[in-house]
Design a protein around this motif. Sequence first.
Motif, PDB file in Angstrom:
ATOM      1  N   ARG A  38       9.753   9.674 -16.943  1.00 38.40           N
ATOM      2  CA  ARG A  38       8.769   9.965 -15.889  1.00 38.40           C
ATOM      3  C   ARG A  38       9.467   9.775 -14.541  1.00 38.40           C
ATOM      4  O   ARG A  38       9.979   8.699 -14.246  1.00 38.40           O
ATOM      5  CB  ARG A  38       7.569   9.028 -15.986  1.00 38.40           C
ATOM      6  CG  ARG A  38       6.567   9.408 -17.072  1.00 38.40           C
ATOM      7  CD  ARG A  38       5.498   8.347 -17.212  1.00 38.40           C
ATOM      8  NE  ARG A  38       4.825   8.049 -15.967  1.00 38.40           N
ATOM      9  CZ  ARG A  38       3.768   8.746 -15.485  1.00 38.40           C
ATOM     10  NH1 ARG A  38       3.309   9.771 -16.163  1.00 38.40           N
ATOM     11  NH2 ARG A  38       3.201   8.400 -14.351  1.00 38.40           N
ATOM     12  N   VAL A  39       9.515  10.848 -13.763  1.00 39.60           N
ATOM     13  CA  VAL A  39      10.168  10.764 -12.461  1.00 39.60           C
ATOM     14  C   VAL A  39       9.193  11.194 -11.382  1.00 39.60           C
ATOM     15  O   VAL A  39       8.223  11.928 -11.631  1.00 39.60           O
ATOM     16  CB  VAL A  39      11.441  11.639 -12.414  1.00 39.60           C
ATOM     17  CG1 VAL A  39      12.450  11.198 -13.444  1.00 39.60           C
ATOM     18  CG2 VAL A  39      11.103  13.113 -12.604  1.00 39.60           C
ATOM     19  N   ARG A  40       9.459  10.743 -10.186  1.00 36.50           N
ATOM     20  CA  ARG A  40       8.690  11.107  -9.013  1.00 36.50           C
ATOM     21  C   ARG A  40       9.507  12.107  -8.190  1.00 36.50           C
ATOM     22  O   ARG A  40      10.703  11.931  -7.983  1.00 36.50           O
ATOM     23  CB  ARG A  40       8.390   9.884  -8.159  1.00 36.50           C
ATOM     24  CG  ARG A  40       7.574   8.834  -8.866  1.00 36.50           C
ATOM     25  CD  ARG A  40       6.103   9.163  -8.872  1.00 36.50           C
ATOM     26  NE  ARG A  40       5.300   8.173  -9.588  1.00 36.50           N
ATOM     27  CZ  ARG A  40       3.981   8.176  -9.604  1.00 36.50           C
ATOM     28  NH1 ARG A  40       3.293   9.097  -8.959  1.00 36.50           N
ATOM     29  NH2 ARG A  40       3.318   7.242 -10.294  1.00 36.50           N
ATOM     30  N   GLY A  61       5.772   5.682  -4.841  1.00 36.63           N
ATOM     31  CA  GLY A  61       4.798   5.509  -5.918  1.00 36.63           C
ATOM     32  C   GLY A  61       3.699   6.544  -5.936  1.00 36.63           C
ATOM     33  O   GLY A  61       3.060   6.762  -6.976  1.00 36.63           O
ATOM     34  N   ASP A  62       3.457   7.222  -4.797  1.00 35.44           N
ATOM     35  CA  ASP A  62       2.386   8.225  -4.756  1.00 35.44           C
ATOM     36  C   ASP A  62       2.930   9.652  -4.797  1.00 35.44           C
ATOM     37  O   ASP A  62       2.180  10.617  -4.608  1.00 35.44           O
ATOM     38  CB  ASP A  62       1.537   8.036  -3.495  1.00 35.44           C
ATOM     39  CG  ASP A  62       2.381   8.090  -2.225  1.00 35.44           C
ATOM     40  OD1 ASP A  62       3.625   8.057  -2.340  1.00 35.44           O
ATOM     41  OD2 ASP A  62       1.791   8.143  -1.134  1.00 35.44           O
ATOM     42  N   ALA A  63       4.229   9.798  -5.032  1.00 29.66           N
ATOM     43  CA  ALA A  63       4.841  11.139  -5.108  1.00 29.66           C
ATOM     44  C   ALA A  63       4.453  11.804  -6.423  1.00 29.66           C
ATOM     45  O   ALA A  63       4.122  11.129  -7.404  1.00 29.66           O
ATOM     46  CB  ALA A  63       6.359  11.028  -4.998  1.00 29.66           C
ATOM     47  N   PRO A  64       4.459  13.146  -6.467  1.00 32.76           N
ATOM     48  CA  PRO A  64       4.109  13.857  -7.701  1.00 32.76           C
ATOM     49  C   PRO A  64       4.988  13.425  -8.880  1.00 32.76           C
ATOM     50  O   PRO A  64       6.168  13.105  -8.706  1.00 32.76           O
ATOM     51  CB  PRO A  64       4.365  15.330  -7.345  1.00 32.76           C
ATOM     52  CG  PRO A  64       4.303  15.379  -5.852  1.00 32.76           C
ATOM     53  CD  PRO A  64       4.793  14.063  -5.364  1.00 32.76           C
ATOM     54  N   VAL A  65       4.391  13.422 -10.080  1.00 31.94           N
ATOM     55  CA  VAL A  65       5.091  12.980 -11.281  1.00 31.94           C
ATOM     56  C   VAL A  65       5.570  14.189 -12.080  1.00 31.94           C
ATOM     57  O   VAL A  65       4.906  15.220 -12.147  1.00 31.94           O
ATOM     58  CB  VAL A  65       4.165  12.104 -12.157  1.00 31.94           C
ATOM     59  CG1 VAL A  65       4.897  11.684 -13.435  1.00 31.94           C
ATOM     60  CG2 VAL A  65       3.694  10.889 -11.383  1.00 31.94           C
ATOM     61  N   ARG A  66       6.747  14.024 -12.675  1.00 28.88           N
ATOM     62  CA  ARG A  66       7.272  15.053 -13.569  1.00 28.88           C
ATOM     63  C   ARG A  66       7.906  14.353 -14.763  1.00 28.88           C
ATOM     64  O   ARG A  66       8.535  13.298 -14.604  1.00 28.88           O
ATOM     65  CB  ARG A  66       8.326  15.901 -12.863  1.00 28.88           C
ATOM     66  CG  ARG A  66       8.932  16.983 -13.753  1.00 28.88           C
ATOM     67  CD  ARG A  66      10.143  17.628 -13.125  1.00 28.88           C
ATOM     68  NE  ARG A  66       9.850  18.250 -11.851  1.00 28.88           N
ATOM     69  CZ  ARG A  66      10.771  18.799 -11.056  1.00 28.88           C
ATOM     70  NH1 ARG A  66      12.049  18.768 -11.422  1.00 28.88           N
ATOM     71  NH2 ARG A  66      10.433  19.351  -9.905  1.00 28.88           N
ATOM     72  N   GLU A  67       7.717  14.940 -15.942  1.00 27.80           N
ATOM     73  CA  GLU A  67       8.399  14.429 -17.130  1.00 27.80           C
ATOM     74  C   GLU A  67       9.672  15.218 -17.337  1.00 27.80           C
ATOM     75  O   GLU A  67       9.676  16.447 -17.268  1.00 27.80           O
ATOM     76  CB  GLU A  67       7.499  14.514 -18.363  1.00 27.80           C
ATOM     77  CG  GLU A  67       6.426  13.441 -18.379  1.00 27.80           C
ATOM     78  CD  GLU A  67       5.867  13.214 -19.777  1.00 27.80           C
ATOM     79  OE1 GLU A  67       6.150  14.049 -20.670  1.00 27.80           O
ATOM     80  OE2 GLU A  67       5.171  12.220 -19.972  1.00 27.80           O
ATOM     81  N   LEU A  68      10.751  14.482 -17.633  1.00 28.01           N
ATOM     82  CA  LEU A  68      12.056  15.112 -17.671  1.00 28.01           C
ATOM     83  C   LEU A  68      12.811  14.653 -18.905  1.00 28.01           C
ATOM     84  O   LEU A  68      12.889  13.458 -19.184  1.00 28.01           O
ATOM     85  CB  LEU A  68      12.829  14.711 -16.402  1.00 28.01           C
ATOM     86  CG  LEU A  68      14.022  15.542 -15.987  1.00 28.01           C
ATOM     87  CD1 LEU A  68      13.591  16.947 -15.583  1.00 28.01           C
ATOM     88  CD2 LEU A  68      14.719  14.857 -14.801  1.00 28.01           C
ATOM     89  N   ARG A  69      13.343  15.592 -19.639  1.00 24.66           N
ATOM     90  CA  ARG A  69      14.196  15.231 -20.762  1.00 24.66           C
ATOM     91  C   ARG A  69      15.644  15.261 -20.290  1.00 24.66           C
ATOM     92  O   ARG A  69      16.108  16.262 -19.729  1.00 24.66           O
ATOM     93  CB  ARG A  69      14.013  16.212 -21.932  1.00 24.66           C
ATOM     94  CG  ARG A  69      12.714  15.984 -22.698  1.00 24.66           C
ATOM     95  CD  ARG A  69      12.743  16.681 -24.051  1.00 24.66           C
ATOM     96  NE  ARG A  69      11.591  16.320 -24.851  1.00 24.66           N
ATOM     97  CZ  ARG A  69      11.502  15.257 -25.618  1.00 24.66           C
ATOM     98  NH1 ARG A  69      12.548  14.429 -25.702  1.00 24.66           N
ATOM     99  NH2 ARG A  69      10.421  14.997 -26.314  1.00 24.66           N
TER     100      ARG A  69
END
Length: 403
Positions: A396-398, A379-387
Motif C-alpha cells: 500500500r503506497v501513497r 497520510g491523507d494522500a491517495p492510496v495505491r496498491e502496488l506489486r
Amino acid sequence: MSASALEARLAGTRAGAVREEYLANSAYFPLANILFEWLREGWSAFIRSPDPYTLLATGFVQAWFLGSWKHAGRPRPFLGNLIGPAFYTLVEGAIEGPRFFEAPHHLAYWAFSVAIGAAQELRLRAAGARWRFAATLAENVLRAAIIVVMYAIFEAVSNPRNATIAGFFADPSHGYVAASLLALGLVIGVAQVTADGYLALLRSTASQLRRYSELAMGRRVLERAVEDEASLVPTRRERAVLFLDIRGFTSWSERRSPEEVVRMLNGFYAATEEASAPCRPIRIKYTADEAMLVFAEPALALAAARAIREALVPCLAPFGLAAGFGVHAGPVFEGLLGSESVKAYDVLGDTVNVANRLCAAASGGEILVSEEAAATGAGDAPVRELRVKGKAQPLRVRVLAAP
C-alpha cells in the motif's frame, strides 16, 4: 560535529592561534625585560613593583590581537607588534612619568617591535620565496638580538666601562655570547622556513583529502567520523530512504553525445543537492541517472522529495525528461562496508530495496511513499496498491505527487 568544528581540526582554533603567537613572538621581549628588571632590582623589590605583571599582560594583550587577526584570516603583523610596547608605555609611562623614556630598555622595546613587525609584514606580503626566506631569517635574528641588546644594556648599567659598544665587545666573552645568539637565531630561522614549508604542504594535503572524503562519504558522515571514528562501524539504524530516477534517460542518451549527457547529469546532480540541502541528507549517492538520499527521519525525506521534484522541472523539462520518486522508511545496515583494501560508506537492507522498487514504479513527476513513511506527512494522500519484485503481498503506497 559542526562544520566549524571540522574546520578547527584543519585550521586550528583562535585560542590555539593566540597561544602560538604568544610563545613564538609576543612573549620574547616582555620575558627578557622581566629578567632584566629582576636582576637589576633584586627579587624582593621587583616582585612588589607593577613591572612583572604589566609585562606579562603586555605579551598576552599583543598575542590576543595578533593571534585573533591571523585566525580570522586578516593578519596585521606590523600594527599588531606595536600593541605590546604601546600598552606597556601607556601603563608604565603613567606610573613613572618622563623617566620612563630615559630607560634604554624601554626604547629598545619599541625598536625591536618596529623591526620585527616590518620583517613579518614583508614575509606576509612578499611575492617571491627569496624575500619570504630573507624576512624569516631577519625576524629570527632580530628576536635573538633582543637578548644581546638587553645583555649589553644590563652590562652598561652594571659597569660604566661597558657603556659603549666598543667597551662591551672589549670583553671576548661578550662577543662570544652575542655571536652565538645571533647564529642561533639564524639557524632557528632556517628551521622555521623548513617547518613552514612542511606545514603548508600538510595543510594543502589535508584540504585535498577532506574534499575527496566529502565527495565519497558526504559532509555529515565525514563530520561524524572525525568526531567519533566508531560512527563508521556498520550498525543497524532507522532511516528514511529516497530514490529518484530520470524516466526515459536511456533512450534519450542514445541520441546525444557523451558531453551533452554529462552536462545534463551534472545539472541534475546539482539541482538535487541544492534542493535537498535544507533537509540535511546523511548520504547522497549517484548512479548515472539515479540518486539515493538517506535521511534521519521520514518527514525530511518527504520534504526533500517535494523540493527536488520542483527543482528538477526546469532542469529536465527542456530535454523532455522527468524524474520518478520513491520513499520508504525502516531499518537499514549503515556504515563503512567493503573489503580490507576498499571500503565505502553505504546503507543496505530491505528498506533500501523497497524505496528503489517504489521509485521504479513511479511515473515521471510522481512521488510514491510507503505507508511507513507516509504517516509523518502524506497520510491523507491517495492510496495505491502496488506489486513489487521480492514481495509476496501488494504494497500500500501513497501518491504524494502525481505527474
